[in-house]
Design a protein around this motif. Structure first.
Motif, PDB file in Angstrom:
ATOM      1  N   SER A   1       0.818  -1.193   0.000  1.00 33.53           N
ATOM      2  CA  SER A   1       0.000   0.000   0.000  1.00 33.53           C
ATOM      3  C   SER A   1       0.860   1.255   0.000  1.00 33.53           C
ATOM      4  O   SER A   1       1.959   1.268   0.539  1.00 33.53           O
ATOM      5  N   ILE A   2       0.329   2.290  -0.565  1.00 37.13           N
ATOM      6  CA  ILE A   2       0.981   3.595  -0.576  1.00 37.13           C
ATOM      7  C   ILE A   2       0.280   4.430   0.485  1.00 37.13           C
ATOM      8  O   ILE A   2      -0.948   4.531   0.501  1.00 37.13           O
ATOM      9  N   THR A   3       1.079   4.983   1.396  1.00 34.32           N
ATOM     10  CA  THR A   3       0.527   5.728   2.520  1.00 34.32           C
ATOM     11  C   THR A   3       1.281   7.037   2.697  1.00 34.32           C
ATOM     12  O   THR A   3       2.340   7.256   2.097  1.00 34.32           O
ATOM     13  N   GLN A   4       0.751   7.893   3.574  1.00 36.07           N
ATOM     14  CA  GLN A   4       1.404   9.157   3.890  1.00 36.07           C
ATOM     15  C   GLN A   4       1.133   9.509   5.343  1.00 36.07           C
ATOM     16  O   GLN A   4       0.194   8.990   5.954  1.00 36.07           O
ATOM     17  N   GLY A   5       1.909  10.435   5.886  1.00 30.00           N
ATOM     18  CA  GLY A   5       1.639  11.016   7.195  1.00 30.00           C
ATOM     19  C   GLY A   5       2.027  10.152   8.372  1.00 30.00           C
ATOM     20  O   GLY A   5       2.560   9.060   8.241  1.00 30.00           O
ATOM     21  N   SER A   6       1.743  10.691   9.545  1.00 33.84           N
ATOM     22  CA  SER A   6       1.976   9.994  10.801  1.00 33.84           C
ATOM     23  C   SER A   6       0.851  10.371  11.756  1.00 33.84           C
ATOM     24  O   SER A   6       0.739  11.552  12.122  1.00 33.84           O
ATOM     25  N   TRP A  12      -3.336   4.467  -1.669  1.00 31.48           N
ATOM     26  CA  TRP A  12      -3.686   3.515  -2.724  1.00 31.48           C
ATOM     27  C   TRP A  12      -3.061   2.167  -2.415  1.00 31.48           C
ATOM     28  O   TRP A  12      -2.010   2.100  -1.793  1.00 31.48           O
ATOM     29  N   SER A  13      -3.700   1.088  -2.882  1.00 29.54           N
ATOM     30  CA  SER A  13      -3.150  -0.267  -2.720  1.00 29.54           C
ATOM     31  C   SER A  13      -3.177  -1.010  -4.044  1.00 29.54           C
ATOM     32  O   SER A  13      -4.079  -0.814  -4.866  1.00 29.54           O
ATOM     33  N   GLY A  49     -12.466   2.047  -2.111  1.00 26.53           N
ATOM     34  CA  GLY A  49     -12.321   1.742  -3.527  1.00 26.53           C
ATOM     35  C   GLY A  49     -10.987   2.188  -4.101  1.00 26.53           C
ATOM     36  O   GLY A  49     -10.793   2.170  -5.310  1.00 26.53           O
ATOM     37  N   ASP A  50     -10.066   2.567  -3.228  1.00 28.25           N
ATOM     38  CA  ASP A  50      -8.774   3.093  -3.676  1.00 28.25           C
ATOM     39  C   ASP A  50      -7.747   1.976  -3.814  1.00 28.25           C
ATOM     40  O   ASP A  50      -6.786   1.867  -3.053  1.00 28.25           O
ATOM     41  N   TYR A  51      -7.973   1.111  -4.809  1.00 27.96           N
ATOM     42  CA  TYR A  51      -7.069  -0.018  -5.036  1.00 27.96           C
ATOM     43  C   TYR A  51      -7.232  -0.532  -6.453  1.00 27.96           C
ATOM     44  O   TYR A  51      -8.237  -0.276  -7.114  1.00 27.96           O
ATOM     45  N   TYR A  52      -6.224  -1.254  -6.901  1.00 24.81           N
ATOM     46  CA  TYR A  52      -6.303  -2.083  -8.092  1.00 24.81           C
ATOM     47  C   TYR A  52      -6.059  -3.512  -7.639  1.00 24.81           C
ATOM     48  O   TYR A  52      -5.226  -3.757  -6.762  1.00 24.81           O
ATOM     49  N   LEU A  98      -5.969  14.241  -2.409  1.00 24.15           N
ATOM     50  CA  LEU A  98      -5.863  14.125  -0.972  1.00 24.15           C
ATOM     51  C   LEU A  98      -6.735  15.186  -0.299  1.00 24.15           C
ATOM     52  O   LEU A  98      -6.955  16.258  -0.855  1.00 24.15           O
ATOM     53  N   ALA A  99      -7.212  14.867   0.881  1.00 24.69           N
ATOM     54  CA  ALA A  99      -8.100  15.782   1.607  1.00 24.69           C
ATOM     55  C   ALA A  99      -7.419  17.108   1.910  1.00 24.69           C
ATOM     56  O   ALA A  99      -8.046  18.175   1.873  1.00 24.69           O
ATOM     57  N   THR A 100      -6.118  17.045   2.193  1.00 19.40           N
ATOM     58  CA  THR A 100      -5.352  18.268   2.477  1.00 19.40           C
ATOM     59  C   THR A 100      -4.013  18.159   1.772  1.00 19.40           C
ATOM     60  O   THR A 100      -3.468  17.076   1.617  1.00 19.40           O
ATOM     61  N   PRO A 101      -3.458  19.291   1.339  1.00 17.01           N
ATOM     62  CA  PRO A 101      -2.126  19.245   0.714  1.00 17.01           C
ATOM     63  C   PRO A 101      -1.108  18.673   1.696  1.00 17.01           C
ATOM     64  O   PRO A 101      -1.232  18.819   2.918  1.00 17.01           O
TER      65      PRO A 101
END
Length: 106
Positions: A1-6, A12-13, A49-52, A98-101
């Motif tokens: 999966s691709i993730t961001q933040g802490s 996305w997955s 639904g954020d996957y392939y 993304l919800a926020t930059p």
């Protein structure tokens, strides 16, 4: 999966179904977007639904074989009539607002 933040937030997955034509009584080996059979497992709620998802295995069983079908290329056994696995023509690339930059590493 691709993730961001802490803590990490899902972006996305990419997932792989074990087989498309399962003879099992349950279909948890298939991609959630698959149209063959019923009862496919849903992705976790944080994925939505954020996957392939794709599979290269057309057999009703699985073995240790290298399958010739490239994954996430918009064609192949997961792209059958009624399936939503290949609806996005940009595969394997994705776009998500993304919800926020963010300047976080992903």
């Amino acid at each position: 999966s691709i993730t961001q933040g802490s803590p990490r937030q899902h972006i996305w997955s990419y997932a792989v179904g074990l087989q498309e034509n399962s003879r099992q009584t349950h279909n948890n080996y298939k991609c959630p977007c698959s149209s063959t059979g019923s009862g496919t497992a849903s992705p976790p709620s944080f994925v939505g639904g954020d996957y392939y998802c794709d599979t290269g295995n057309i057999a009703p069983t699985h073995t240790q074989v290298v399958y010739p079908d490239r994954l996430w290329d918009g064609s192949g056994v997961s792209c059958v009539s009624g399936s939503t696995c290949c609806d996005n023509p940009d595969q394997p690339w994705f776009r998500k607002k993304l919800a926020t930059p963010s300047t976080d590493n992903i």
